[in-house]
Write a protein that holds these residues in place. Structure first.
Motif, PDB file in Angstrom:
ATOM      1  N   ASN A 325      48.809  31.758  36.135  1.00 32.95           N
ATOM      2  CA  ASN A 325      47.460  32.044  35.668  1.00 32.95           C
ATOM      3  C   ASN A 325      47.189  31.355  34.343  1.00 32.95           C
ATOM      4  O   ASN A 325      48.108  31.015  33.590  1.00 32.95           O
ATOM      5  N   ARG A 326      45.911  31.186  34.055  1.00 35.74           N
ATOM      6  CA  ARG A 326      45.512  30.720  32.734  1.00 35.74           C
ATOM      7  C   ARG A 326      45.658  31.859  31.720  1.00 35.74           C
ATOM      8  O   ARG A 326      45.864  33.013  32.089  1.00 35.74           O
ATOM      9  N   GLN A 327      45.531  31.510  30.465  1.00 35.83           N
ATOM     10  CA  GLN A 327      45.731  32.487  29.394  1.00 35.83           C
ATOM     11  C   GLN A 327      44.831  33.705  29.550  1.00 35.83           C
ATOM     12  O   GLN A 327      45.245  34.830  29.247  1.00 35.83           O
ATOM     13  N   ASP A 328      43.601  33.502  30.072  1.00 43.09           N
ATOM     14  CA  ASP A 328      42.669  34.629  30.192  1.00 43.09           C
ATOM     15  C   ASP A 328      42.903  35.465  31.441  1.00 43.09           C
ATOM     16  O   ASP A 328      42.152  36.403  31.721  1.00 43.09           O
ATOM     17  N   GLY A 329      43.943  35.137  32.200  1.00 43.11           N
ATOM     18  CA  GLY A 329      44.289  35.916  33.380  1.00 43.11           C
ATOM     19  C   GLY A 329      43.688  35.402  34.672  1.00 43.11           C
ATOM     20  O   GLY A 329      44.038  35.893  35.753  1.00 43.11           O
ATOM     21  N   THR A 330      42.811  34.421  34.585  1.00 42.18           N
ATOM     22  CA  THR A 330      42.244  33.855  35.812  1.00 42.18           C
ATOM     23  C   THR A 330      43.272  32.980  36.517  1.00 42.18           C
ATOM     24  O   THR A 330      44.137  32.364  35.873  1.00 42.18           O
ATOM     25  N   ALA A 331      43.175  32.934  37.833  1.00 39.94           N
ATOM     26  CA  ALA A 331      44.152  32.184  38.622  1.00 39.94           C
ATOM     27  C   ALA A 331      44.024  30.688  38.371  1.00 39.94           C
ATOM     28  O   ALA A 331      42.915  30.147  38.274  1.00 39.94           O
ATOM     29  N   TRP A 332      45.155  30.037  38.255  1.00 41.63           N
ATOM     30  CA  TRP A 332      45.181  28.571  38.192  1.00 41.63           C
ATOM     31  C   TRP A 332      45.867  28.028  39.436  1.00 41.63           C
ATOM     32  O   TRP A 332      45.253  27.332  40.232  1.00 41.63           O
ATOM     33  N   LEU A 333      47.117  28.381  39.633  1.00 40.19           N
ATOM     34  CA  LEU A 333      47.868  27.905  40.795  1.00 40.19           C
ATOM     35  C   LEU A 333      48.285  29.098  41.646  1.00 40.19           C
ATOM     36  O   LEU A 333      48.834  30.074  41.135  1.00 40.19           O
ATOM     37  N   ALA A 334      48.039  28.992  42.941  1.00 42.15           N
ATOM     38  CA  ALA A 334      48.446  30.042  43.875  1.00 42.15           C
ATOM     39  C   ALA A 334      49.943  29.940  44.158  1.00 42.15           C
ATOM     40  O   ALA A 334      50.603  28.956  43.778  1.00 42.15           O
ATOM     41  N   GLU A 335      50.481  30.927  44.800  1.00 46.61           N
ATOM     42  CA  GLU A 335      51.902  30.949  45.176  1.00 46.61           C
ATOM     43  C   GLU A 335      52.274  29.647  45.881  1.00 46.61           C
ATOM     44  O   GLU A 335      51.659  29.256  46.873  1.00 46.61           O
ATOM     45  N   GLY A 336      53.269  28.941  45.320  1.00 47.97           N
ATOM     46  CA  GLY A 336      53.762  27.709  45.927  1.00 47.97           C
ATOM     47  C   GLY A 336      52.918  26.478  45.679  1.00 47.97           C
ATOM     48  O   GLY A 336      53.333  25.359  46.014  1.00 47.97           O
ATOM     49  N   GLU A 337      51.748  26.630  45.063  1.00 46.54           N
ATOM     50  CA  GLU A 337      50.881  25.480  44.796  1.00 46.54           C
ATOM     51  C   GLU A 337      51.406  24.711  43.584  1.00 46.54           C
ATOM     52  O   GLU A 337      51.852  25.303  42.596  1.00 46.54           O
ATOM     53  N   VAL A 338      51.345  23.390  43.674  1.00 47.03           N
ATOM     54  CA  VAL A 338      51.857  22.526  42.607  1.00 47.03           C
ATOM     55  C   VAL A 338      50.688  21.874  41.881  1.00 47.03           C
ATOM     56  O   VAL A 338      49.719  21.429  42.504  1.00 47.03           O
ATOM     57  N   ALA A 339      50.770  21.819  40.561  1.00 48.94           N
ATOM     58  CA  ALA A 339      49.707  21.207  39.764  1.00 48.94           C
ATOM     59  C   ALA A 339      49.584  19.722  40.084  1.00 48.94           C
ATOM     60  O   ALA A 339      50.587  19.023  40.237  1.00 48.94           O
ATOM     61  N   ASP A 340      48.357  19.239  40.171  1.00 47.72           N
ATOM     62  CA  ASP A 340      48.149  17.807  40.389  1.00 47.72           C
ATOM     63  C   ASP A 340      48.168  17.085  39.050  1.00 47.72           C
ATOM     64  O   ASP A 340      47.932  17.672  37.983  1.00 47.72           O
ATOM     65  N   ASP A 341      48.459  15.786  39.104  1.00 47.71           N
ATOM     66  CA  ASP A 341      48.590  15.006  37.875  1.00 47.71           C
ATOM     67  C   ASP A 341      47.292  14.962  37.082  1.00 47.71           C
ATOM     68  O   ASP A 341      47.319  14.941  35.845  1.00 47.71           O
TER      69      ASP A 341
END
Length: 360
Positions: A325-341
């Motif tokens: 999650n982001r600092q404010d608690g909102t979701a960024w990456l779901a389970e198993g999801e990898v950040a894109d470049d």
């Protein structure tokens, strides 16, 4: 290495150079390096200069290199780059994010010169390439180690500028420290400089006074290592190994290894195969290296850290794998999801659990 005296004197030959005078076949290929710090910083600039020396060693008399240290990130950079070209440089490496505008401005005026810009993202003309390193991979490893070693559960981080490269490192180190130690907190001090031993030492002492017992840095001097040693706390080397400056509390390091890339790109320019590219190398390419993990680290932690290094290098693990999650608690990456470049290259937020704000 060509001296700056020779470089400035040769500017008188600029007219012949710019009108396309043919370079004799036996003339060396001339390469200029622009450094934001000093070659003796034993950090960022030191390692870039190790790469320059590797180019000289690899190509011998076929190349001639020159460099300028301590170049401010602004109009002075344009002047230095232009002087190098007027002095005969065929290729320029600008080795700091803040040289991005200067690099692209000068490249537009000299389309026959090859430009390589470190850690930037703009390639305004076909004669500009960009390159950076996945430092966040190394910071995942040292975060893992730090999370195991801290006894106060408070890790300190000396940060230079609030740019994506630095923010990625903070996030990665924190995530992996907290993964093995859910009680970990990270305190970040911004010093707004790449290299200022006095400011870095003051930041290190402030963090120690605040209770940290493990220290990380994204600045270039060895001053934090010295302060850590005097205080008896643990520290990690940055950019180069730095072990000689803190042999007892230093437990590992992130080493920037630019030599293979520099040799490859100079070779491509010399043989006519150079193309404008964007390179983002990491542990897999040898651009990020973890220095010796000393015996201060328990054997099982060294083993688990090495397993992480191996997994990252093999492409089996990405340090930014959800759920995150982001600092404010909102979701960024779901389970198993990898950040894109693209997101990583523009990262401007803290992950959940980090306190404080990223300065503008």
């Amino acid at each position: 290495m060509k001296s700056m005296t020779k470089l400035l004197a040769s500017a008188a030959l600029a007219t012949a150079t710019l009108t396309g005078a043919a370079m004799a076949q036996d003339d060396p290929f001339e390469i200029g390096f622009v450094y934001v710090g000093a070659t003796g910083d034993y950090g960022w600039t030191y390692e870039h200069d190790q790469g320059r020396q590797a180019v000289e060693e690899h190509f011998g008399d076929a190349v001639e290199t020159t460099f300028v240290e301590n170049v401010p990130e602004g109009a002075d950079a344009e002047r230095v780059i232009t002087q190098m070209i007027l002095g005969g440089a065929d290729m320029i490496f600008t080795t700091s994010f803040g040289f991005m505008d200067a690099t692209n401005n000068v490249a537009a005026r000299f389309p026959d010169v090859y430009f390589e810009h470190a850690t930037g993202y703009r390639r305004d003309t076909p004669n500009v390439s960009t390159y950076s390193s996945r430092f966040y991979e190394g910071r995942a490893v040292i975060g893992h180690i730090a999370g195991h070693l801290t006894e106060t559960n408070t890790i300190g981080y000396i940060a230079s500028y609030p740019i994506p490269e630095v923010i990625r490192g903070i996030n990665s180190a924190f995530l992996h420290a907290r993964e093995v130690n859910p009680d970990v907190e990270m305190r970040v001090v911004w010093v707004y400089t790449w290299f200022d031993p006095a400011a870095e030492a003051d930041a290190a002492q402030a963090l120690i006074d605040a209770g940290v017992d493990v220290l990380m840095q994204h600045t270039d001097s060895t001053a934090p290592q010295t302060v850590a040693q005097e205080a008896g706390i643990l520290s990690f080397g940055q950019a180069s190994d730095m072990i000689q400056f803190a042999p007892r509390p230093r437990v590992a390091s992130i080493i920037d290894n630019w030599s293979p890339y520099y040799i490859e790109r100079v070779g491509a320019a010399m043989d006519g195969t150079w193309e404008s590219t964007d390179t983002f190398g990491g542990i897999d390419t040898g651009m990020v290296v973890i220095g010796e993990m000393t015996e201060v680290i328990p054997e099982d932690v060294r083993a688990s850290a090495q397993a992480m290094i191996d997994a990252i290098g093999a492409g089996e693990y990405h340090p930014f794998t959800g759920p995150i999650n982001r600092q404010d608690g909102t979701a960024w990456l779901a389970e198993g999801e990898v950040a894109d470049d693209a997101t990583l290259i523009g990262m401007d937020f803290y992950v959940e659990g980090l306190t404080g704000e990223i300065p503008n």
